[in-house]
Design a protein around this motif. Structure first.
Motif, PDB file in Angstrom:
ATOM      1  N   ASN A 236       6.545  -4.681  24.627  1.00 36.80           N
ATOM      2  CA  ASN A 236       7.117  -4.966  25.944  1.00 36.80           C
ATOM      3  C   ASN A 236       6.706  -3.900  26.962  1.00 36.80           C
ATOM      4  O   ASN A 236       6.312  -4.221  28.085  1.00 36.80           O
ATOM      5  CB  ASN A 236       8.650  -5.041  25.874  1.00 36.80           C
ATOM      6  N   SER A 237       6.790  -2.643  26.561  1.00 41.16           N
ATOM      7  CA  SER A 237       6.403  -1.549  27.456  1.00 41.16           C
ATOM      8  C   SER A 237       4.916  -1.608  27.777  1.00 41.16           C
ATOM      9  O   SER A 237       4.501  -1.387  28.921  1.00 41.16           O
ATOM     10  CB  SER A 237       6.747  -0.200  26.817  1.00 41.16           C
TER      11      SER A 237
ATOM     12  N   SER B  89       0.485  -5.200  33.127  1.00 41.47           N
ATOM     13  CA  SER B  89       0.761  -6.035  34.299  1.00 41.47           C
ATOM     14  C   SER B  89       0.802  -5.209  35.585  1.00 41.47           C
ATOM     15  O   SER B  89       0.223  -5.597  36.608  1.00 41.47           O
ATOM     16  CB  SER B  89       2.094  -6.767  34.103  1.00 41.47           C
ATOM     17  N   GLU B  90       1.467  -4.062  35.531  1.00 45.60           N
ATOM     18  CA  GLU B  90       1.599  -3.202  36.713  1.00 45.60           C
ATOM     19  C   GLU B  90       0.248  -2.720  37.225  1.00 45.60           C
ATOM     20  O   GLU B  90       0.065  -2.502  38.427  1.00 45.60           O
ATOM     21  CB  GLU B  90       2.491  -1.994  36.400  1.00 45.60           C
TER      22      GLU B  90
ATOM     23  N   GLU C   4       2.951  -4.308  27.724  1.00 48.16           N
ATOM     24  CA  GLU C   4       2.682  -5.472  28.571  1.00 48.16           C
ATOM     25  C   GLU C   4       3.086  -5.190  30.015  1.00 48.16           C
ATOM     26  O   GLU C   4       2.406  -5.618  30.955  1.00 48.16           O
ATOM     27  CB  GLU C   4       3.401  -6.697  28.024  1.00 48.16           C
ATOM     28  N   GLN C   5       4.179  -4.459  30.185  1.00 48.43           N
ATOM     29  CA  GLN C   5       4.600  -4.074  31.542  1.00 48.43           C
ATOM     30  C   GLN C   5       3.560  -3.161  32.184  1.00 48.43           C
ATOM     31  O   GLN C   5       3.199  -3.332  33.352  1.00 48.43           O
ATOM     32  CB  GLN C   5       5.950  -3.366  31.477  1.00 48.43           C
TER      33      GLN C   5
ATOM     34  N   ASN D  22      -4.732  -7.238  32.880  1.00 52.41           N
ATOM     35  CA  ASN D  22      -4.580  -8.359  31.948  1.00 52.41           C
ATOM     36  C   ASN D  22      -5.904  -8.915  31.445  1.00 52.41           C
ATOM     37  O   ASN D  22      -6.021  -9.314  30.288  1.00 52.41           O
ATOM     38  CB  ASN D  22      -3.774  -9.486  32.611  1.00 52.41           C
TER      39      ASN D  22
END
Length: 243
Positions: free
Chosen positions: A41-42, A48-49, A44-45, A53
């Motif tokens: 999760n961290s 994305s930021e 992927e964040q 991707n």
């Protein structure tokens, strides 16, 4: 056309500050990145930021779940050209001495997990892509010191493993490097009383990773190079007086 286009870097333990900066810098050089960590999760964040991707594939990887490593490697979307083992775990020495679970977790993540997955990667002779394996070790593993010898022993073991792996893979022209690192301004060191003048930034350490050359031991920062050489040469009687 960038010569690194279509080349892949696998970063194991990719959720650390250094690993994230390493991913960014490899991408800037044209590589695609497989970023693997327990905390997807961290990751992927982060991806994305930073709009990464299209260049980063996030996968779940648990360094201490040894039984999953063969399947993890077999199912990679691309076999790597470069592998970076950046997974790490740290508890202070006093805790490690009285709580074996903390000591054991350091052994599992810092050494055993590395040997498990890197053995699988290194012995896959069908992967003609593999060019380099880089392990993140520590100055703590250079000499045993009373302030951090439990953690240091896991890093000393890892460095020794990498040195032998380098010899094993030399005939296939695969390079192996050990980044022997001092203090870094990262979340793993938050709250520790460390010398500010010796602190390195994650992006600086990452630059040393992505620009790794032929030398086995890479010690980022000239101050740490001096400390490394002193530690190597000091007689045991003087090492015993160090904190």
């Amino acid at each position: 056309m960038n010569q690194n286009t279509n080349k892949t870097v696998l970063i194991l333990g990719a959720n650390s500050d250094v690993a994230k900066q390493t991913a960014k810098q490899y991408i800037e050089k044209g590589f695609s990145v497989i970023a693997a960590s327990r905390n997807t999760n961290s990751l992927e964040q982060f991806v994305s930021e930073h709009n990464l991707n299209s260049k980063v594939k996030v996968l779940s990887f648990d360094a201490v779940d040894f039984d999953s490593h063969q399947k993890f490697y077999a199912e990679l979307p691309a076999k790597p050209h470069i592998v970076v083992y950046a997974a790490g775990f740290l508890v202070d020495n006093e805790t490690a001495l009285i709580d074996f679970k903390g000591a054991q977790q350091m052994m599992l993540v810092n050494y055993m997990g590395a040997v498990s997955i890197l053995n699988i990667i290194a012995t896959d002779k069908n992967n003609k892509n593999l060019e380099r394996i880089i392990g993140l070790s520590s100055l703590s593993g250079v000499r045993g010191r009373k302030s951090n010898f439990v953690y240091g022993s896991t890093k000393a073991a890892f460095t020794t493993y990498l040195a032998g792996l380098r010899q094993e893979l030399a005939s296939r022209n695969i390079k192996v490097n050990a980044l022997v690192i001092g203090y870094i301004r990262t979340k793993i060191n938050e709250g520790l009383q460390l010398n500010e003048s010796l602190m390195m930034e994650p992006d600086y350490v990452a630059k040393n990773i992505v620009n790794a050359g032929n030398s086995f031991t890479i010690v980022p920062n000239f101050k740490w190079k001096i400390i490394y050489l002193i530690l190597k040469m000091l007689p045991e009687s003087l090492v015993a007086k160090l904190p």
